[in-house]
Write a protein that holds these residues in place. Sequence first.
Motif, PDB file in Angstrom:
ATOM      1  N   MET A  75      41.182 -16.774   9.676  1.00 34.70           N
ATOM      2  CA  MET A  75      39.907 -16.772   9.214  1.00 34.70           C
ATOM      3  C   MET A  75      39.775 -17.467   7.611  1.00 34.70           C
ATOM      4  N   ASN A  76      38.998 -18.400   7.930  1.00 32.14           N
ATOM      5  CA  ASN A  76      38.973 -19.612   6.764  1.00 32.14           C
ATOM      6  C   ASN A  76      37.504 -18.496   5.786  1.00 32.14           C
ATOM      7  N   VAL A  77      37.788 -18.541   4.083  1.00 29.78           N
ATOM      8  CA  VAL A  77      37.274 -17.832   3.401  1.00 29.78           C
ATOM      9  C   VAL A  77      35.665 -18.441   3.227  1.00 29.78           C
ATOM     10  N   LYS A  78      35.663 -19.647   3.929  1.00 28.69           N
ATOM     11  CA  LYS A  78      34.183 -20.476   4.429  1.00 28.69           C
ATOM     12  C   LYS A  78      33.296 -19.772   5.073  1.00 28.69           C
ATOM     13  N   ASP A  79      33.748 -18.941   6.139  1.00 29.33           N
ATOM     14  CA  ASP A  79      33.117 -18.518   6.934  1.00 29.33           C
ATOM     15  C   ASP A  79      32.083 -17.068   6.398  1.00 29.33           C
ATOM     16  N   PHE A  80      32.491 -16.944   4.795  1.00 28.48           N
ATOM     17  CA  PHE A  80      31.332 -15.408   4.790  1.00 28.48           C
ATOM     18  C   PHE A  80      30.729 -16.649   2.987  1.00 28.48           C
ATOM     19  N   ASP A  81      30.824 -17.515   3.185  1.00 27.33           N
ATOM     20  CA  ASP A  81      29.777 -18.214   2.032  1.00 27.33           C
ATOM     21  C   ASP A  81      28.652 -18.491   2.488  1.00 27.33           C
ATOM     22  N   LEU A  95      33.196  -3.593   9.267  1.00 27.69           N
ATOM     23  CA  LEU A  95      32.116  -3.147   9.753  1.00 27.69           C
ATOM     24  C   LEU A  95      31.528  -3.282  10.342  1.00 27.69           C
ATOM     25  N   ALA A  96      30.681  -4.830  10.883  1.00 27.81           N
ATOM     26  CA  ALA A  96      29.398  -4.963  11.768  1.00 27.81           C
ATOM     27  C   ALA A  96      29.195  -6.408  11.800  1.00 27.81           C
ATOM     28  N   GLY A  97      30.231  -6.858  11.960  1.00 26.94           N
ATOM     29  CA  GLY A  97      30.574  -8.371  12.343  1.00 26.94           C
ATOM     30  C   GLY A  97      29.840  -8.897  10.964  1.00 26.94           C
ATOM     31  N   ARG A  98      30.622 -10.344  11.076  1.00 26.60           N
ATOM     32  CA  ARG A  98      30.113 -11.437  10.084  1.00 26.60           C
ATOM     33  C   ARG A  98      29.056 -11.565  10.030  1.00 26.60           C
ATOM     34  N   GLU A  99      28.590 -11.792  11.998  1.00 19.13           N
ATOM     35  CA  GLU A  99      27.565 -12.543  12.082  1.00 19.13           C
ATOM     36  C   GLU A  99      25.615 -11.686  11.407  1.00 19.13           C
ATOM     37  N   GLU A 138      43.021 -19.809   4.186  1.00 13.49           N
ATOM     38  CA  GLU A 138      42.831 -18.563   5.492  1.00 13.49           C
ATOM     39  C   GLU A 138      42.657 -16.437   4.925  1.00 13.49           C
ATOM     40  N   ILE A 139      42.074 -16.537   5.005  1.00 11.89           N
ATOM     41  CA  ILE A 139      41.753 -14.915   4.472  1.00 11.89           C
ATOM     42  C   ILE A 139      43.109 -13.806   4.348  1.00 11.89           C
ATOM     43  N   GLU A 140      43.616 -14.085   5.614  1.00 13.95           N
ATOM     44  CA  GLU A 140      44.777 -13.120   5.533  1.00 13.95           C
ATOM     45  C   GLU A 140      46.119 -13.043   4.588  1.00 13.95           C
ATOM     46  N   GLU A 141      46.130 -14.588   3.563  1.00 18.74           N
ATOM     47  CA  GLU A 141      46.795 -14.948   2.533  1.00 18.74           C
ATOM     48  C   GLU A 141      46.825 -14.237   1.429  1.00 18.74           C
ATOM     49  N   GLU A 174      46.730  -1.333  -1.680  1.00 18.78           N
ATOM     50  CA  GLU A 174      45.810  -2.621  -1.949  1.00 18.78           C
ATOM     51  C   GLU A 174      45.453  -2.883  -0.425  1.00 18.78           C
ATOM     52  N   ILE A 175      44.945  -1.722   0.044  1.00 16.52           N
ATOM     53  CA  ILE A 175      44.285  -2.311   1.380  1.00 16.52           C
ATOM     54  C   ILE A 175      43.428  -2.793   1.141  1.00 16.52           C
ATOM     55  N   PHE A 176      43.654  -4.428   2.115  1.00 13.83           N
ATOM     56  CA  PHE A 176      42.483  -5.708   2.123  1.00 13.83           C
ATOM     57  C   PHE A 176      42.139  -5.251   3.554  1.00 13.83           C
ATOM     58  N   ILE A 177      40.310  -5.005   3.446  1.00 12.84           N
ATOM     59  CA  ILE A 177      39.710  -5.200   4.871  1.00 12.84           C
ATOM     60  C   ILE A 177      39.499  -6.070   5.147  1.00 12.84           C
ATOM     61  N   TYR A 178      39.153  -6.796   6.285  1.00 16.75           N
ATOM     62  CA  TYR A 178      38.762  -7.723   7.150  1.00 16.75           C
ATOM     63  C   TYR A 178      38.005  -7.670   8.490  1.00 16.75           C
ATOM     64  N   PRO A 179      37.498  -8.640   8.977  1.00 13.06           N
ATOM     65  CA  PRO A 179      37.417  -8.926  10.607  1.00 13.06           C
ATOM     66  C   PRO A 179      38.700  -8.332  11.243  1.00 13.06           C
ATOM     67  N   GLY A 180      38.811  -7.585  12.200  1.00 14.01           N
ATOM     68  CA  GLY A 180      39.180  -7.363  13.473  1.00 14.01           C
ATOM     69  C   GLY A 180      40.250  -5.957  12.425  1.00 14.01           C
ATOM     70  N   TYR A 181      39.727  -5.892  11.867  1.00 20.03           N
ATOM     71  CA  TYR A 181      40.633  -4.073  11.111  1.00 20.03           C
ATOM     72  C   TYR A 181      39.881  -3.013  11.700  1.00 20.03           C
ATOM     73  N   ARG A 182      40.397  -1.640  12.175  1.00 21.75           N
ATOM     74  CA  ARG A 182      40.296  -0.942  12.765  1.00 21.75           C
ATOM     75  C   ARG A 182      39.400   0.640  11.882  1.00 21.75           C
ATOM     76  N   PHE A 183      38.692   0.183  11.891  1.00 22.79           N
ATOM     77  CA  PHE A 183      38.262   1.993  10.997  1.00 22.79           C
ATOM     78  C   PHE A 183      38.728   2.758  11.126  1.00 22.79           C
ATOM     79  N   LYS A 184      39.673   3.920  10.553  1.00 19.20           N
ATOM     80  CA  LYS A 184      39.761   4.988  11.430  1.00 19.20           C
ATOM     81  C   LYS A 184      39.672   5.837  10.336  1.00 19.20           C
TER      82      LYS A 184
END
Length: 377
Positions: free
Chosen positions: A1-7, A311-315, A218-221, A278-288
């Motif tokens: 996912m691109n960082v600009k998706d969260f602007d 948690l709630a979806g980017r949109e 790319e936020i995954e990086e 160092e946990i990084f939580i972004y869309p696609g993460y499954r909350f435990k």
Amino acid sequence: MNVKDFDFELPQELIAQDPLEDRSSSRLLVLDKKTGEIEHRTFRDILSYLRKGDCLVINDTKVIPARLFGVKEGTEAKIEILLLKRRENDIWETLVKPGKKAKIGTVITFGDGLLTGTVVDIVEEGNRLIQFSYEGIFEEILDRLGQMPLPPYITHQLKDQTRYQTVYAKHEGSAAAPTAGLHFTKDLLAEIEAMGVAIAHVTLHVGLGTFRPVKVDEIEEHHMHSEFYIVDEAEAKKVNDTKKNGGRIVCVGTTSCRTVESASTDDGVLKAGSGWTEIFIYPGYRFKTLDCLITNFHLPESTLVMLVSALAGREHVLNAYEEAIRERYRFFSFGDAMFITDLHEGAVPDVGEQNGDGDQAGDGDQVGNEAGERTEK
């Protein structure tokens, strides 16, 4: 996912500069994490959304007066440092401004020699390791010489330093407040407990890592910096018992969220212990473990916006932020709050009309400096 998706575009005047006189009078935007449905309330109405058998998880870290102003020995050049992370033998990882004046071997004095620091190494992101020398107790000296490390987007002087602490702050070690917790008063917490909601304490010492800007496309990086957490046995039991009995885990702030998610097994059992995350939580993460989240409104393109989007979806999140901007909610550390939940799971609260004119207090989870900034805590 691109960082600009969260602007998103945020008017500067919506950045809260001062805390409200009454912590719990901030506004509360309630977001249904599945449908995107929105309700507008005030923060004390959180009582309408919590249920008997739930567990509220709070981060009881305490912000230290981590900003120090000193002079370079030999030249008397002014140097500002921000304490980030305690190491061993009175060594701290620090952010130094201006960094070019703090080469290895540089000696900095504070308070006319009451405290002296020597730069012993340069580490990741250009942070300095500084070894301090002093007589007496370090924390007492820090109380005398240090200042609260307010984020740079707060330009007003904070008259009451306790307003950048939660009412349950206990364990010193943070460079930033877990700001979602700033909305709670002792009376409100007592009411929550009286209705049968368990309150579990965890500790995560907030550093700047959570708030650093994402510098990759790319936020995954993106790599999160480590932060120290503690979960006691009795507190883990509260969370686990709640899960077993069908209650919801409601985390107060992204720091509490990151703590329980870091310390939980894949099947959602919270383990007692301590360590670095160092946990990084972004869309696609499954909350435990987490079910619901109380949080503040965060900076564009920040890891915190990415976490709530997981948690709630980017949109849904960006639509909620647009609504908050239209409704003139206050943003960041001293701003208003958001409760991310499932409105249609179990009993639906009686919402009614919101009263108030929208001038209220807030959360966030941030700090920063030249490092970036974005904070609760």
